[in-house]
Design a protein around this motif. Structure first.
Motif, PDB file in Angstrom:
ATOM      1  N   GLY A  90      50.746  25.464  44.866  1.00 38.37           N
ATOM      2  CA  GLY A  90      51.673  26.514  44.456  1.00 38.37           C
ATOM      3  C   GLY A  90      51.017  27.873  44.563  1.00 38.37           C
ATOM      4  O   GLY A  90      49.822  27.992  44.855  1.00 38.37           O
ATOM      5  N   ALA A  91      51.788  28.904  44.354  1.00 38.04           N
ATOM      6  CA  ALA A  91      51.290  30.282  44.402  1.00 38.04           C
ATOM      7  C   ALA A  91      51.973  31.097  43.319  1.00 38.04           C
ATOM      8  O   ALA A  91      53.038  30.713  42.816  1.00 38.04           O
ATOM      9  CB  ALA A  91      51.545  30.892  45.784  1.00 38.04           C
ATOM     10  N   THR A  92      51.361  32.218  42.981  1.00 32.18           N
ATOM     11  CA  THR A  92      51.902  33.088  41.937  1.00 32.18           C
ATOM     12  C   THR A  92      52.173  34.474  42.486  1.00 32.18           C
ATOM     13  O   THR A  92      51.316  35.061  43.157  1.00 32.18           O
ATOM     14  CB  THR A  92      50.910  33.207  40.762  1.00 32.18           C
ATOM     15  OG1 THR A  92      50.634  31.900  40.238  1.00 32.18           O
ATOM     16  CG2 THR A  92      51.475  34.088  39.666  1.00 32.18           C
ATOM     17  N   ASP A  93      53.371  34.968  42.238  1.00 34.28           N
ATOM     18  CA  ASP A  93      53.723  36.329  42.623  1.00 34.28           C
ATOM     19  C   ASP A  93      53.038  37.286  41.651  1.00 34.28           C
ATOM     20  O   ASP A  93      53.325  37.262  40.449  1.00 34.28           O
ATOM     21  CB  ASP A  93      55.239  36.515  42.561  1.00 34.28           C
ATOM     22  CG  ASP A  93      55.688  37.852  43.124  1.00 34.28           C
ATOM     23  OD1 ASP A  93      54.984  38.864  42.892  1.00 34.28           O
ATOM     24  OD2 ASP A  93      56.741  37.889  43.775  1.00 34.28           O
ATOM     25  N   PRO A  94      52.112  38.142  42.125  1.00 37.11           N
ATOM     26  CA  PRO A  94      51.372  39.021  41.214  1.00 37.11           C
ATOM     27  C   PRO A  94      52.248  40.071  40.543  1.00 37.11           C
ATOM     28  O   PRO A  94      51.890  40.595  39.486  1.00 37.11           O
ATOM     29  CB  PRO A  94      50.328  39.668  42.128  1.00 37.11           C
ATOM     30  CG  PRO A  94      50.924  39.602  43.495  1.00 37.11           C
ATOM     31  CD  PRO A  94      51.705  38.329  43.533  1.00 37.11           C
ATOM     32  N   ASP A  95      53.380  40.382  41.126  1.00 34.90           N
ATOM     33  CA  ASP A  95      54.248  41.411  40.543  1.00 34.90           C
ATOM     34  C   ASP A  95      55.135  40.868  39.431  1.00 34.90           C
ATOM     35  O   ASP A  95      55.390  41.550  38.431  1.00 34.90           O
ATOM     36  CB  ASP A  95      55.118  42.034  41.639  1.00 34.90           C
ATOM     37  CG  ASP A  95      54.291  42.766  42.687  1.00 34.90           C
ATOM     38  OD1 ASP A  95      53.265  43.374  42.304  1.00 34.90           O
ATOM     39  OD2 ASP A  95      54.650  42.721  43.879  1.00 34.90           O
TER      40      ASP A  95
END
Length: 307
Positions: A90-95
Motif C-alpha cells: 500500500g501507499a500513503t498520500d502525504p497530503d
C-alpha cells in the motif's frame, strides 16, 4: 508440439516483443508511468527505486518474457506472484493521509496502458510496420497481460481509439511531483561505478534520452522541458532500430533469461519470432477497408523491418 502459451507464435505480441527496441520502449514506459502521482508513490514507498532500479527493470522484462514466450502454466504462475505481491502493498498520500492499495484497478490500468502504448509507439516509429488492424490486434491481445496482473479484461482498452480515449480521460490526474522527478533523474543519470561513467555517458544516456524524447507532448510539458520535433525523434528511433536489428537475433536472445530460445526449443524452429510473418496474415487480421493504410512506421499493408 509443446504448449504454445497464452499468446502463441501466431500473435502480434509474439513477433513484436522479440524486437530489441522493446528496451527503449520500456524506459519510455517508466518515464510515462511516473507521471501518475498515486502510481509512482506506490513504487517509491515500497522499494528503494534508486538502489534497485536495475533489478526492477530486469524483473519487469522477465515477467513480460515469461507471459509472452513461456508455457501457459509459467505465465499464470507469474501473474499469480505479481497479484499476491501487489495485494500486500500500500501507499500513503502525504497530503491527505489516505492509505490505499497499489492494486487499485485504476492504478493497474494506468501502468498497463502506459506500458503497452510505449511498446506500440516505439515499435512503429522505429521501423516495424504495423497496419492499424495489427496495432489494434496487439492492444486487444494485451488484455491477457492485464488479466494476469489483476484487471478485468473488458475494462481495458481493446484498440487504438479506446487507448487514445483512455489517455485523454486520465490526463487531468497526471502531474510531475517529487517522485516523478526522482525517477526522471535516475533514468537520465543513473548512479554507477566511477570507471563506468564514460560508458554511461556514451551509451546509456543516448538510449535514455531517446526513450524520453519519444514521450507524448503533454508528458514533456509536465516534465518542464521543451518537446523535441516529432519528425526528428522518429528519425532517431528508426536509425537506432536499424542499428540494433543488425545484431543477429540469436546473439541478442542469448542474454538471460533466454525466454525466446527456450520457446523455440519447446515449439520448434517455425516458432522463431520474425516480424515479416504477420504480413502473411493480413487477409485475416486486417479489417475491411483498412488494408494498406499508411502507419506511423511508414509501411503499407504489411509489417516488416523498414529498409
Amino acid at each position: 508440439m509443446g504448449d504454445p502459451g497464452l499468446f502463441t507464435p501466431n500473435s502480434v505480441t509474439w513477433q513484436m516483443h522479440g524486437d530489441p527496441m522493446m528496451w527503449v520502449a520500456g524506459i519510455r514506459a517508466l518515464h510515462l508511468q511516473a507521471l501518475h502521482p498515486r502510481a509512482v508513490r506506490g513504487v517509491m514507498q515500497n522499494s528503494d527505486f534508486r538502489r534497485d532500479a536495475w533489478g526492477r527493470l530486469l524483473r519487469t522484462a522477465d515477467f513480460v518474457g515469461t507471459i509472452t514466450y513461456g508455457t501457459t502454466e509459467a505465465a499464470e504462475k507469474a501473474g499469480a506472484r505479481v497479484r499476491k505481491i501487489h495485494s500486500m502493498l500500500g501507499a500513503t498520500d502525504p497530503d491527505t493521509g489516505e492509505r490505499y492499495g497499489v492494486d487499485e484497478p485504476a492504478l493497474l490500468l494506468w501502468v498497463h496502458c502506459a506500458e503497452i502504448d510505449s511498446y506500440l509507439q516505439v515499435a512503429r516509429r522505429s521501423g516495424l510496420r504495423l497496419t492499424d488492424a495489427l496495432a489494434d490486434r496487439y492492444i486487444a491481445e494485451q488484455r491477457v497481460s492485464a488479466r494476469l496482473v489483476g484487471l478485468e479484461p473488458d475494462a481495458v482498452p481493446a484498440n487504438q481509439d479506446e487507448m487514445a480515449a483512455y489517455f485523454e480521460k486520465v490526463r487531468p490526474e497526471l502531474a510531475c511531483g517529487p517522485e516523478a522527478r526522482a525517477v526522471d533523474d535516475f533514468l537520465l543519470r543513473p548512479p554507477t561505478h566511477p570507471l563506468l561513467v564514460p560508458a554511461r555517458e556514451v551509451l546509456w544516456r543516448r538510449v535514455a534520452h531517446l526513450a524520453y524524447a519519444a514521450l507524448p507532448p503533454y508528458a514533456h510539458e509536465l516534465y518542464g522541458r521543451p518537446a523535441p520535433k516529432p519528425a526528428t525523434v522518429t528519425r532517431q528511433l528508426r536509425a537506432t532500430g536499424t542499428l540494433l536489428r543488425c545484431v543477429p537475433a540469436r546473439l541478442r536472445w542469448q542474454l538471460p533469461p533466454k525466454h525466446i530460445l527456450r520457446a523455440i526449443a519447446r515449439l520448434g524452429p517455425g516458432s522463431r519470432p520474425a516480424p515479416y510473418k504477420l504480413g502473411r496474415q493480413l487477409a485475416i487480421l486486417d479489417e475491411p477497408g483498412r488494408v494498406g493504410r499508411t502507419t506511423t512506421g511508414g509501411g503499407r499493408g504489411r509489417w516488416g523491418t523498414a529498409g
